[in-house]
Structure formats: structure tokens, C-alpha cells
Write an enzyme that holds these catalytic residues in place. Structure first.
Site, PDB file in Angstrom:
ATOM      1  N   ASP A 151     -15.899 -14.022 -22.315  1.00  0.00           N
ATOM      2  CA  ASP A 151     -14.536 -14.133 -22.726  1.00  0.00           C
ATOM      3  C   ASP A 151     -14.175 -13.693 -24.201  1.00  0.00           C
ATOM      4  O   ASP A 151     -15.006 -13.820 -24.951  1.00  0.00           O
ATOM      5  CB  ASP A 151     -14.233 -15.595 -22.593  1.00  0.00           C
TER       6      ASP A 151
ATOM      7  N   GLU B 139     -15.030  -8.975 -21.554  1.00  0.00           N
ATOM      8  CA  GLU B 139     -13.761  -8.968 -21.618  1.00  0.00           C
ATOM      9  C   GLU B 139     -13.624  -8.290 -23.291  1.00  0.00           C
ATOM     10  O   GLU B 139     -13.669  -8.956 -23.993  1.00  0.00           O
ATOM     11  CB  GLU B 139     -13.102 -10.141 -21.572  1.00  0.00           C
TER      12      GLU B 139
END
Length: 468
Positions: free
Chosen positions: A125, A191
């Protein structure tokens, strides 16, 4: 008693599948014990585990102008510690301080713990905001208002000291070294937001960084042959072997891909043909394989904390934006069947988010019974990928045809294998003059497609794959 997570991992491996965990390395919750300890004072053992700073003007204003990636100040005052903590995302998600070696070691141990349990890899993330600059200088002015996948600058600020810091690239290599230390293959996909040269740095000079990075420029695709042709050529430039791009059309933060093309299943099938035959690792968002559509949830009813920041906006402005400001709309429960709650949970339960109204028509069970469904096409193309190495790891080369404004064509090659893919982005049938001698059709999206007499006939929104 066997821990449930260990049993889950073992059961998945017994089914010849892999399991990838979502790993958030940048921040914790304000409810985490680490943060509670850190927030007590500036001298406790975990005092420096987060990004703390005394504010300006007698501590009444934030330490500098750093903004969160979603807008607004990234600094938040904590009365108990009488300092400000930084958050790259939402206020209740304070950033960890990776300049503290103890913090970094603790987070690498988190990754190691799950790898030791048998997890095959991680989705990382917001990996590009893990490090901040120790100078704490103000970020420079930028004329940009809204950030994009290719450029994280926005809200009139160039994110020079808070996004894509050089130490992020070094950390990517450290994490890769941990993954590679295991006997069985493990991988990580990051990400990351930035242009292609920036993403390249996360993958490493010698492909020794993250295994993959999401290419988010595909999320806002234009449904044209020229758009995808340009992406093929760009990806060939920046992600030549041994690097490899990713092919992503939907995710949990953005509008569902089929709803970008007016919920047109024929267009969705053509996108699927590109995603599963182009060079890159395809990432398929839950429900995308049978055409789950974007739900419509008024922003005033949003449970998404990001959307709640914009609940003051009139709904017509939200609709006009073209992009979903309410991430709940792409996160509605998986539509398994036409039973109550779409088979997602017990009929008597109330799911966290409402089930999309069309679940009785669009669901996994119905798609599996339909030989012409989008789901069936995924099955066919995945089977094709499994049997043709050229579609798995082969090179890709654009084929230019007389109708390149409507036709996307490319050649996939591996060892002695050559496949040629032709996709018609027009609604109308098209005939292409192209040598077809010594070729055979190994896949056709429409029964009327033909390849003979040095011509290829493609029905509207259809595709054909030739073997040479």
C-alpha cells in the site's frame, strides 16, 4: 490448535494456488499500541517511531506546508504530546518514521513473519510515501490542482519532500532482498504513483527492486486503438525484459472499468482480450471477470472516510466529475448469485455496504452458466495463456495496418512461437489486407471472423489471434 491464518494459507497451497497479502508499511492506526506509546512524550522508547515535529508560531501552526496525498495538511496536532504528527493519507493513519532503524527493522520483521507463515507475496500500500525528507523544508509551489497516476503533484504543491523520496528506491531493494532470501519464489507489487522513469526506479537498475509496480495510467484508459498502441510502445521502452509492466483496468479506489465504457459487455470483452494477450501481468479486480458494474451511492451516504471529506459537494457536481469520489461505489459486496445479499453473507445479515441493485442479473453463478459471458471469455483466454509461452513471457511488437486508427495489432513471440493479435475497436466490421498464408486461427471472439486470401475480416468489437 492450528491458527486460522495458517490453515488458510495451507488450504490455498493445497489447491495449487498462491496467496498474496495486503501489507501497509507506511502507517499504522492511531489506535495501534506503537502510536499510543509514541504519543505519550518525546523521550519514551517509541517516541521516534513516527514523524513528529513541533509546530511554528509557538506550536500553534503546522511545522511546514506538507500536504497529504489526498489534499489538506498532512500535519495533525496531538494534545497529549504537544506536537504534530504527519500523515500521508488520512488523519487517523500516522506515518511511521523509517529514518529510525528500529522502526524499519520492526516493519521488515512484520513482512518476515508472514513470509515465514508461507505467504507468497505482498501488495504494498502507498509504497512511494514511506520516506520523508529530514530537512522538513516546505514543498515548492506547483500550478497543478489535481494529482494523477503519472504525477503526484497537486493541490498547488510539488510533493518534492514527501513523495518518491530517493530512499524509497533503496528500501524497495532491501525488501526484495528479503523476498529473495526464501527458497520458494515470493514477490511484491507496489502501489506507486509517478511517471515511467520514477516507476523504473522502484523496479531497480538490475530488476532488483520490487517485482512489479501497478501501472495506474491504464485505469483512465481511452477506448481507442491508438491509446493501447501507445502504451505498448511506451512500456517496451521503459519496461523492457527482464522488467515487466502490469495491466490494470479496475481497482478498489477507482471507477469500475466496464462502467467507463457505458457498461457495454462487448467493449469489456475486447479490453479483456488485450489484458490477457498483451505483454504484462494482468490484475483483475473482484467481479471484473463477470462484469460487475459501478454502484450508485450518494456521497452523503458514504462510509468511505475519503468520500466523507467531500460530502459537502452537491451530488450533481460529484456526478459531473466523471470519476467516483465515493470509493464505496466500487467496493460493494461480491455478487456471487441471485439470492438475498447476492450470496455475500447470510440473508439475515446487513452487509457493511449495500449490494448493487443489479445482482440478480449480474453475478458469478449466472456468468458461469452462460457460454457467451465475459466470465467464459476469461476462462478461454486464461487457458490460451497457459498453453502459449508467447502470451506469458514473450516479446511484443506493434503491427501497423492500413486501418490502424481502428485496429490494434501486435505480435507476441517466444522461442519458435509467434502469435499475431488483431483487435477491432470499431463497432463496424472491418477488412484488413494482411498476409495470411501459413497462419491458423487459434482464437476468435466472434464466429464470423475470418483470415484467408490475404485478408482478415473482423466483426465489430471483436478480436482474432493467428498462429504462424
Amino acid at each position: 490448535m492450528v491458527p486460522q491464518h495458517y490453515q488458510l494459507i495451507q488450504e490455498i497451497h493445497q489447491r495449487d494456488m498462491y496467496i498474496v497479502f495486503d501489507l501497509v508499511m507506511n502507517h499504522t492506526s492511531i489506535e495501534h499500541e506503537w502510536f499510543k506509546a509514541s504519543a505519550k512524550d518525546s523521550i519514551n522508547p517509541k517516541a521516534d517511531w513516527y514523524v513528529w515535529k513541533t509546530g511554528k508560531k509557538n506550536n500553534t501552526q503546522p511545522p511546514n506546508n506538507w500536504k497529504a496525498t489526498i489534499g489538506g495538511s498532512g500535519w495533525h496536532y496531538h494534545e497529549g504530546r504537544d506536537q504534530w504528527y504527519f500523515s500521508s493519507f488520512l488523519p487517523f493513519q500516522p506515518d511511521l518514521n523509517y529514518h529510525n532503524p528500529d522502526t524499519k527493522a520492526a516493519m521488515l520483521n512484520v513482512a518476515k513473519y508472514w513470509l515465514d507463515q508461507g505467504v507468497d507475496g505482498f501488495r504494498l500500500d502507498i509504497f512511494n510515501v514511506i520516506y520523508h525528507d529530514l530537512s522538513f523544508k516546505d514543498n515548492p509551489f506547483s500550478p497543478r490542482i489535481v494529482p494523477s497516476a503519472e504525477n503526484p503533484d497537486g493541490f498547488f504543491q510539488k510533493m518534492k519532500y514527501t513523495v518518491n523520496h530517493d530512499q524509497n528506491y533503496t528500501f524497495a531493494k532491501e525488501l526484495r532482498a528479503l523476498l529473495d532470501s526464501y527458497d520458494t519464489e515470493r514477490f511484491a507489487v507496489g502501489e506507486v504513483f509517478g511517471d515511467d522513469p520514477t516507476i523504473q526506479k522502484y523496479l531497480g537498475d538490475d530488476a532488483n527492486g520490487l517485482n512489479l509496480v501497478f501501472q495506474f495510467d491504464m485505469l483512465a484508459f481511452d477506448f481507442t486503438a491508438s491509446f493501447f498502441r501507445e502504451k505498448i510502445e511506451s512500456y517496451n521502452t521503459f519496461y523492457a525484459s527482464p522488467l515487466i509492466p502490469t495491466l490494470v483496468f479496475s481497482n478498489h479506489d477507482r471507477k469500475r472499468s466496464i462502467s467507463r465504457i457505458d457498461n457495454d459487455v462487448d467493449k469489456a470483452k475486447l479490453l479483456t482480450c488485450f489484458q490477457l494477450t498483451g505483454r504484462g501481468v494482468p490484475f483483475i479486480y473482484q467481479g471484473e471477470e463477470f462484469g460487475m458494474e459501478q454502484a450508485h451511492i450518494p456521497i452523503k451516504d458514504a462510509l468511505d472516510p475519503l468520500a466523507q471529506m467531500y460530502d459537502w459537494m452537491p451530488q450533481f457536481l460529484v456526478n459531473f466529475s466523471g470519476e467516483s469520489l465515493n470509493r464505496d461505489e466500487s467496493r460493494t459486496p461480491m455478487q456471487w448469485d441471485d439470492s438475498q445479499n447476492a450470496g455475500f453473507c447470510d440473508p439475515s445479515a446487513t452487509p457493511w455496504l449495500p449490494v448493487n441493485d443489479n445482482y440478480t442479473l449480474i453475478n458469478a453463478e449466472a456468468a458461469q452458466k452462460d457460454s457467451h459471458s465475459l466470465w467464459t471469455l476469461y476462462q478461454q483466454l486464461l487457458h490460451l495463456r497457459k498453453n502459449y509461452p508467447a502470451l506469458q513471457s514473450g516479446d511484443i511488437e506493434v503491427i501497423h495496418t492500413p486501418k490502424s486508427d481502428k485496429i490494434l495489432a501486435y505480435r507476441r513471440t517466444a522461442e519458435n512461437e509467434t502469435l499475431e493479435v488483431f483487435l477491432n475497436f470499431s463497432k463496424k466490421p472491418l477488412v484488413i489486407d494482411y498476409p495470411t498464408a501459413n497462419t491458423s486461427i487459434v482464437f476468435s471472439l466472434h464466429p464470423e471472423n475470418k483470415a484467408k486470401h490475404d485478408q482478415i475480416l473482423l466483426e465489430g468489437y471483436s478480436a482474432v489471434i493467428l498462429s504462424k
